[in-house]
Motif scaffolding. Structure first.
Motif, PDB file in Angstrom:
ATOM      1  N   ARG A  25       0.839  -1.209   0.000  1.00 31.05           N
ATOM      2  CA  ARG A  25       0.000   0.000   0.000  1.00 31.05           C
ATOM      3  C   ARG A  25       0.872   1.257   0.000  1.00 31.05           C
ATOM      4  O   ARG A  25       0.453   2.313  -0.443  1.00 31.05           O
ATOM      5  CB  ARG A  25      -0.924  -0.024   1.208  1.00 31.05           C
ATOM      6  CG  ARG A  25      -0.192  -0.243   2.534  1.00 31.05           C
ATOM      7  CD  ARG A  25      -1.162  -0.674   3.601  1.00 31.05           C
ATOM      8  NE  ARG A  25      -0.530  -0.946   4.887  1.00 31.05           N
ATOM      9  CZ  ARG A  25      -1.043  -1.751   5.794  1.00 31.05           C
ATOM     10  NH1 ARG A  25      -2.158  -2.388   5.552  1.00 31.05           N
ATOM     11  NH2 ARG A  25      -0.460  -1.931   6.957  1.00 31.05           N
ATOM     12  N   ARG A  34       9.620  -3.710   2.195  1.00 31.00           N
ATOM     13  CA  ARG A  34       9.679  -5.025   2.830  1.00 31.00           C
ATOM     14  C   ARG A  34       8.813  -6.020   2.050  1.00 31.00           C
ATOM     15  O   ARG A  34       7.786  -5.636   1.484  1.00 31.00           O
ATOM     16  CB  ARG A  34       9.103  -4.845   4.248  1.00 31.00           C
ATOM     17  CG  ARG A  34       8.976  -6.047   5.103  1.00 31.00           C
ATOM     18  CD  ARG A  34       8.367  -5.624   6.454  1.00 31.00           C
ATOM     19  NE  ARG A  34       6.949  -5.285   6.339  1.00 31.00           N
ATOM     20  CZ  ARG A  34       5.953  -6.161   6.462  1.00 31.00           C
ATOM     21  NH1 ARG A  34       6.213  -7.411   6.709  1.00 31.00           N
ATOM     22  NH2 ARG A  34       4.691  -5.776   6.355  1.00 31.00           N
ATOM     23  N   GLN A  61       5.958  -8.395   1.904  1.00 27.51           N
ATOM     24  CA  GLN A  61       4.754  -8.457   2.744  1.00 27.51           C
ATOM     25  C   GLN A  61       4.360  -9.915   2.980  1.00 27.51           C
ATOM     26  O   GLN A  61       3.370 -10.407   2.401  1.00 27.51           O
ATOM     27  CB  GLN A  61       3.612  -7.687   2.066  1.00 27.51           C
ATOM     28  CG  GLN A  61       3.975  -6.254   1.674  1.00 27.51           C
ATOM     29  CD  GLN A  61       3.914  -5.286   2.844  1.00 27.51           C
ATOM     30  OE1 GLN A  61       2.849  -5.093   3.422  1.00 27.51           O
ATOM     31  NE2 GLN A  61       5.049  -4.714   3.211  1.00 27.51           N
TER      32      GLN A  61
END
Ligand code: ASP
Length: 303
Positions: A163, A219, A221
């Protein structure tokens, strides 16, 4: 602005106004007691370190009351629906509800059902949006490079499930960035984001880094993928990890961002995370003032 759900519908003037307000708070603080008598509630269905703490601090620094909703001791574990929880909280004279949820669109759903007078702030919903992160990243970049039109920005990592990538790309696009390089192994490339004008995708990190003024590392996820989809950590670092040798391909003063939490030795090497080009702790500091700006904007405008 009644709610903040995504950056998609914010124009350049609005984003710039929010960033200016955040920058002003960073230098001069906020007017004393600006939100005194108002109540901000944080409701997090997913783990959070930076976002939740900075919203709590933001509310307090503006003089608002803050209630941190403790999910593990709430009636949601007894099966109360989210809407019933919302209406219960509204009855306690709530002004803003800051919500994080693993389902895309949950903040919008709450906004569609909230009473007038309650502002819903999206603190991250699934793989959809993390608008305050997009704003604080834009603020961090702007502090060193306000010339968005000239910037080459590389976003690398698990873009498909991020997101942050979505909100960063939205914010930067609206602010005028025309060269956004989305880089990831094929399985982590986005399904839709590259349709944004100025965004291109690539699987080759070395090429995507060439001359970049900003690199945003992400990162993997893990919580949004099946174990079988996870890459081998060593192999991933070899191809998509940012270390000093690789960073040398970018522009000399390239800024390195990461929304956190960082996984050292996987997407970013410690020498870069802690190095002179890292803006990671500036992002954290900017997170507080950006969230102050958002709460102030939502809760002080004329009805
Ligand atoms: N903290 C960010 C988020 O909530 C990034 C991450 O978790 O990787 O989306």
């Amino acid at each position: 602005m009644r709610h903040l759900l995504t950056l998609e519908d914010l124009d350049r003037t609005t984003i710039t106004r929010l960033l200016d307000r955040a920058e002003h708070y960073r230098h001069d603080g906020a007017p004393r007691g600006l939100l005194s008598g108002r109540t901000v509630l944080t409701l997090f269905f997913e783990p959070s370190t930076r976002t939740r703490t900075s919203f709590v601090l933001a509310a307090k620094r503006l003089g608002a009351d803050n209630v941190n909703f403790d999910l593990s001791h709430s009636s949601t574990v007894k099966g109360e629906s989210l809407l019933d929880t919302l209406h219960t909280l509204e009855a306690m004279q709530l002004d803003a509800l800051v919500v994080r949820h693993n389902e895309n669109g949950m903040p919008k759903y709450l906004a569609d059902h909230a009473n007038t007078g309650v502002a819903i702030v999206n603190a991250g919903d699934g793989t959809h949006a993390h608008p305050t992160q997009g704003l604080l990243d834009a603020l961090t970049i702007r502090q060193r490079r306000p010339d968005f039109e000239n910037l080459r920005v590389t976003i690398c990592g698990d873009i498909r499930h991020s997101r942050v990538a979505r909100s960063d790309a939205q914010a930067l696009h609206t602010l005028g960035v025309r060269d956004i390089r989305l880089c990831a192994p094929r399985a982590m490339l986005p399904e839709t984001l590259h349709e944004l004008p100025g965004c291109a995708t690539s699987e080759d990190f070395d090429t995507a880094l060439e001359g970049a003024d900003v690199v945003v590392m992400l990162r993997i996820q893990k919580e949004r993928m099946a174990d079988a989809q996870l890459p081998d950590a060593t192999d991933y670092h070899a191809h998509y990890g940012l270390d000093a040798r690789r960073l040398a391909r970018a522009a000399k003063d390239c800024q390195v961002l990461h929304p956190g939490p960082i996984n050292r030795g996987i997407e970013i090497a410690p020498e870069v995370a802690d190095g002179p080009q890292s803006r990671i702790l500036d992002q954290v500091a900017n997170g507080v003032v950006t969230r102050m700006a958002v709460l102030a904007e939502l809760l002080t405008q004329p009805a």
